[in-house]
Design a protein around this motif. Sequence first.
Motif, mmCIF file in Angstrom:
data_model
loop_
_atom_site.group_PDB
_atom_site.id
_atom_site.type_symbol
_atom_site.label_atom_id
_atom_site.label_comp_id
_atom_site.label_asym_id
_atom_site.label_seq_id
_atom_site.Cartn_x
_atom_site.Cartn_y
_atom_site.Cartn_z
ATOM 1 N N VAL A 154 69.570 6.307 -22.146
ATOM 2 C CA VAL A 154 70.303 7.254 -22.983
ATOM 3 C C VAL A 154 70.044 6.863 -24.442
ATOM 4 C CG1 VAL A 154 72.407 5.881 -22.602
ATOM 5 C CG2 VAL A 154 72.577 8.162 -23.616
ATOM 6 N N PRO A 155 69.015 7.447 -25.049
ATOM 7 C CA PRO A 155 68.660 7.065 -26.427
ATOM 8 C C PRO A 155 69.753 7.443 -27.425
ATOM 9 C CG PRO A 155 66.856 8.238 -25.334
ATOM 10 C CD PRO A 155 68.068 8.415 -24.481
ATOM 11 N N ILE A 156 70.243 6.453 -28.171
ATOM 12 C CA ILE A 156 71.211 6.685 -29.236
ATOM 13 C C ILE A 156 70.880 5.741 -30.397
ATOM 14 C CG2 ILE A 156 73.077 7.490 -27.755
ATOM 15 C CD1 ILE A 156 74.291 4.729 -27.851
ATOM 16 N N LYS A 157 71.422 6.056 -31.562
ATOM 17 C CA LYS A 157 71.189 5.238 -32.744
ATOM 18 C C LYS A 157 72.355 4.281 -32.970
ATOM 19 C CE LYS A 157 68.462 8.805 -35.133
ATOM 20 N NZ LYS A 157 68.363 9.655 -36.358
ATOM 21 N N ARG A 158 72.049 3.143 -33.563
ATOM 22 C CA ARG A 158 73.083 2.162 -33.872
ATOM 23 C C ARG A 158 74.076 2.744 -34.878
ATOM 24 N NH1 ARG A 158 70.079 -1.235 -35.914
ATOM 25 N NH2 ARG A 158 69.719 -2.677 -34.188
ATOM 26 N N ASN A 159 75.365 2.580 -34.566
ATOM 27 C CA ASN A 159 76.411 3.036 -35.465
ATOM 28 C C ASN A 159 77.570 2.056 -35.341
ATOM 29 O OD1 ASN A 159 78.185 4.401 -37.092
ATOM 30 N ND2 ASN A 159 77.926 6.379 -36.112
ATOM 31 N N HIS A 160 77.538 0.994 -36.149
ATOM 32 C CA HIS A 160 78.441 -0.144 -35.953
ATOM 33 C C HIS A 160 78.326 -0.640 -34.523
ATOM 34 C CE1 HIS A 160 80.394 -0.157 -39.860
ATOM 35 N NE2 HIS A 160 80.521 1.147 -39.783
ATOM 36 N N GLU A 180 78.118 7.698 -25.109
ATOM 37 C CA GLU A 180 78.005 9.156 -25.173
ATOM 38 C C GLU A 180 78.848 9.866 -24.116
ATOM 39 O OE1 GLU A 180 76.836 11.031 -27.326
ATOM 40 O OE2 GLU A 180 75.135 10.166 -28.376
ATOM 41 N N GLY A 181 79.837 9.155 -23.562
ATOM 42 C CA GLY A 181 80.761 9.800 -22.624
ATOM 43 C C GLY A 181 80.250 9.891 -21.204
ATOM 44 N N HIS A 182 79.284 9.057 -20.832
ATOM 45 C CA HIS A 182 78.783 9.049 -19.454
ATOM 46 C C HIS A 182 79.665 8.139 -18.601
ATOM 47 C CE1 HIS A 182 75.064 10.069 -21.804
ATOM 48 N NE2 HIS A 182 75.140 11.075 -20.953
ATOM 49 N N VAL A 183 80.238 8.689 -17.540
ATOM 50 C CA VAL A 183 81.127 7.951 -16.648
ATOM 51 C C VAL A 183 80.342 7.525 -15.414
ATOM 52 C CG1 VAL A 183 83.294 8.021 -15.357
ATOM 53 C CG2 VAL A 183 83.076 9.315 -17.487
ATOM 54 N N MET A 184 80.459 6.251 -15.036
ATOM 55 C CA MET A 184 79.725 5.731 -13.885
ATOM 56 C C MET A 184 80.656 4.911 -13.009
ATOM 57 S SD MET A 184 76.175 3.494 -13.828
ATOM 58 C CE MET A 184 76.851 2.045 -14.672
ATOM 59 N N CYS A 185 80.617 5.142 -11.700
ATOM 60 C CA CYS A 185 81.421 4.405 -10.734
ATOM 61 C C CYS A 185 80.481 3.673 -9.780
ATOM 62 C CB CYS A 185 82.333 5.352 -9.953
ATOM 63 S SG CYS A 185 83.317 4.518 -8.671
ATOM 64 N N ASP A 198 79.043 13.324 -16.614
ATOM 65 C CA ASP A 198 78.721 13.466 -18.029
ATOM 66 C C ASP A 198 79.803 14.334 -18.659
ATOM 67 O OD1 ASP A 198 77.732 14.253 -20.522
ATOM 68 O OD2 ASP A 198 75.657 14.178 -19.863
ATOM 69 N N MET A 199 80.699 13.739 -19.456
ATOM 70 C CA MET A 199 81.819 14.497 -20.010
ATOM 71 C C MET A 199 81.365 15.560 -20.996
ATOM 72 S SD MET A 199 85.196 12.080 -20.368
ATOM 73 C CE MET A 199 84.528 10.637 -21.174
ATOM 74 N N GLN A 200 80.264 15.328 -21.687
ATOM 75 C CA GLN A 200 79.774 16.344 -22.620
ATOM 76 C C GLN A 200 79.323 17.591 -21.864
ATOM 77 O OE1 GLN A 200 77.667 15.243 -26.334
ATOM 78 N NE2 GLN A 200 77.383 13.238 -25.382
ATOM 79 N N LYS A 201 78.631 17.396 -20.748
ATOM 80 C CA LYS A 201 78.146 18.539 -19.972
ATOM 81 C C LYS A 201 79.253 19.197 -19.147
ATOM 82 C CE LYS A 201 73.313 17.087 -19.556
ATOM 83 N NZ LYS A 201 72.210 16.740 -18.630
ATOM 84 N N GLU A 202 80.101 18.365 -18.545
ATOM 85 C CA GLU A 202 81.116 18.888 -17.637
ATOM 86 C C GLU A 202 82.274 19.549 -18.380
ATOM 87 O OE1 GLU A 202 83.056 19.754 -14.036
ATOM 88 O OE2 GLU A 202 81.007 19.020 -14.394
ATOM 89 N N PHE A 203 82.694 18.951 -19.505
ATOM 90 C CA PHE A 203 83.898 19.426 -20.184
ATOM 91 C C PHE A 203 83.648 19.921 -21.605
ATOM 92 C CE2 PHE A 203 85.374 16.064 -17.194
ATOM 93 C CZ PHE A 203 86.124 16.871 -16.359
ATOM 94 N N LYS A 204 82.395 19.923 -22.047
ATOM 95 C CA LYS A 204 82.063 20.285 -23.435
ATOM 96 C C LYS A 204 82.817 19.381 -24.420
ATOM 97 C CE LYS A 204 79.487 23.815 -22.191
ATOM 98 N NZ LYS A 204 79.624 23.662 -20.723
ATOM 99 N N THR A 205 82.859 18.105 -24.083
ATOM 100 C CA THR A 205 83.500 17.111 -24.936
ATOM 101 C C THR A 205 82.676 16.893 -26.200
ATOM 102 O OG1 THR A 205 84.553 15.976 -23.088
ATOM 103 C CG2 THR A 205 84.180 14.682 -25.087
ATOM 104 N N GLU A 206 83.362 16.755 -27.326
ATOM 105 C CA GLU A 206 82.715 16.368 -28.572
ATOM 106 C C GLU A 206 82.971 14.875 -28.783
ATOM 107 O OE1 GLU A 206 83.368 17.194 -33.289
ATOM 108 O OE2 GLU A 206 83.352 18.964 -31.974
#
Length: 473
Positions: A154-160, A180-185, A198-206
Motif C-alpha cells: 500500500v504505497p503511501i508517503k511519510r507524514n510524521h 489508509e484504513g485497511h482492516v485485517m483479521c 477497506d474502509m475507504q472503499k466500503e464506507f467512503k471513509t475520508e
Amino acid sequence: MKSRTVKYVTIATVLIYTGIIIGWYHYTPGGNLTIQAPGADNRPEGSTRAANDVVIGEFFMKYDEISESGLTGKWSSFRGDRTSNIINAPEDINTSGEDYPVLWSVETGEGHAAPVIYNGRVYFLDYNEQLSSDALRCFSLETGRELWRRWYRVPIKRNHGFSRTVPVISDDCIITIGPEGHVMCCDPLTGDLRWSLDMQKEFKTEVPFWYTGQCPRVDGDVLILAPAGEEVLLVGLDCRTGEKRWTTPNTPRYKMSHSSVMPMVLGGKKTYVYIGIGGVCGVSAEESDRGTLLWETDGWQPSVVAPSPLQISSDRIFMVAGYGAGGALLHVDRSGGKWTATVTDRYKPNEGLSSEQQTPIFYNNIIISVMPKDGGGHRGKLVCYSPADLRSPVWTSAADERFGLGPYIMINNMLFVFKDDGELYVYEAQQRSMRLLKKQRIMDGADAWGPLAYADGRLIVRDAHIVKCLKIG
C-alpha cells in the motif's frame, strides 16, 4: 614541448566530446517502429495493479518455529482490557535505583504504532518503506525473535511516520487498522488471514491527514469501528467473519478523526462514545438496540482530535485536543427515553487541563495528563487535576520534568512516563501528587509517541524507529 603537447591533447578532447554531444542532440533515430498490442509482451495477467488496488494480507513469511510460551500476561488493546491505561499487575515492580535491563530491541519503519501482548507474544503493525507495505509482525516476548509477519503493498508517503494504531487481540483473532484504513483479521498463532476490509472503499471513509489513528475495539465477539463515511458512522462486525452485525447511520455527518471509540456506561446504559470531526456522539452498546444513535452534540468540535474521550462519572465525559482546542466537559443526561448532551465547560490549553496526543488517565479521582506545548507555563509538564476543578492543577512536575508528546501508563500505584526523546520516568502515585522514584535513559530517541504496553513484568516502549522491551517486574 611537453606542455604544448598536453595543451593540444586537451583541446582535441574537448572538441571531440563537444561534437559527440551536438550530434547526439540533433540525431533522430530511424527504423520502422510499430505499436505493440496490449499483452503482446506476454506479461502475466494481473501483474499490473492500480495504486488503490490493495490486496490486504496477501503476503506471509514465517521466520521461526511457533512454540508455546509459559507466559500468560495480556495487554490486549489500546489502553488495556479496561480501556483505562491502568493495570493491577501480580508482579512486584522494581523501584530500586538500578537501571531496568533491556531484554531485546527491534528496528521498525518510521511510525508510532504500539504493540499488544498476549500469552508470551508481542504484535504490532509496522510499515516497510522499501516494500511500500503495511506489516503485522509477531515476536516472542521472551527473546524478541520475530516469529512471522503478514503484509500487503500500500504505497503511501511519510507524514510524521506511517503506522500509528494499536491492534486488538483475543484467543482466536488479531485485528489491525493500517494508515489508509485497511482492516485485517488474522489468526494470532499461525498468522493465517481470516478476513479484510477497506474502509475507504466500503464506507467512503475520508482518512485523516495524518493517517488513521483510530484503534480497533472489540466488545465480546463484535469489532467496533468508526468509519464515519458517507452513510455509516459506526459499525459492528463479527470478529471471526467480518460480517456486519449492525450499522449506525451517519446522520450527524461526522468525518473520521484520530480518536478511538470508547465504551462507557452512561445513565445506566452501555454506550460507545466517539469524538469525530464535527462533534461527539453516543451509540447504544446494549444488545436490544445496539448501534442506535442515542445522542450527539456539535458543542465541541476541534479541527484535529487525537485523544479519546475519558469518562469521569456516571454522566460526565472529559475531552481534550491539541492545536489550540484545549479541554471541555460534557454532561450526558437521560430523562425517560430522551437523551441530551451538553458542553458545560470549555477552555483554551493555557487555561486548564489539556493534552495534544495522549489520552489522560483517571486514577483515584485524579486526572493525570501531560500538558501540550501551548499549555502556558505548564507546557510539557506532567500534571494532576481534580475533576471538580479543571482550571487549577493540584500538582505539577518540576520545571525540568517535561515530556513533550510522550505516553504514560499506571502499573499498580506507579506511573511510568516516557519522555518523547527516550527517557523513562517512574513516579509513585500519592493521594494528590506524584513522587519521582527514578529515571533512566532508554534510547537517544526521536518522537517517542507510541503508547506503552505491559505484561509479565515487561514494559514495551518505542520511539519512531525502535521498539524495546524492558524487564521492570
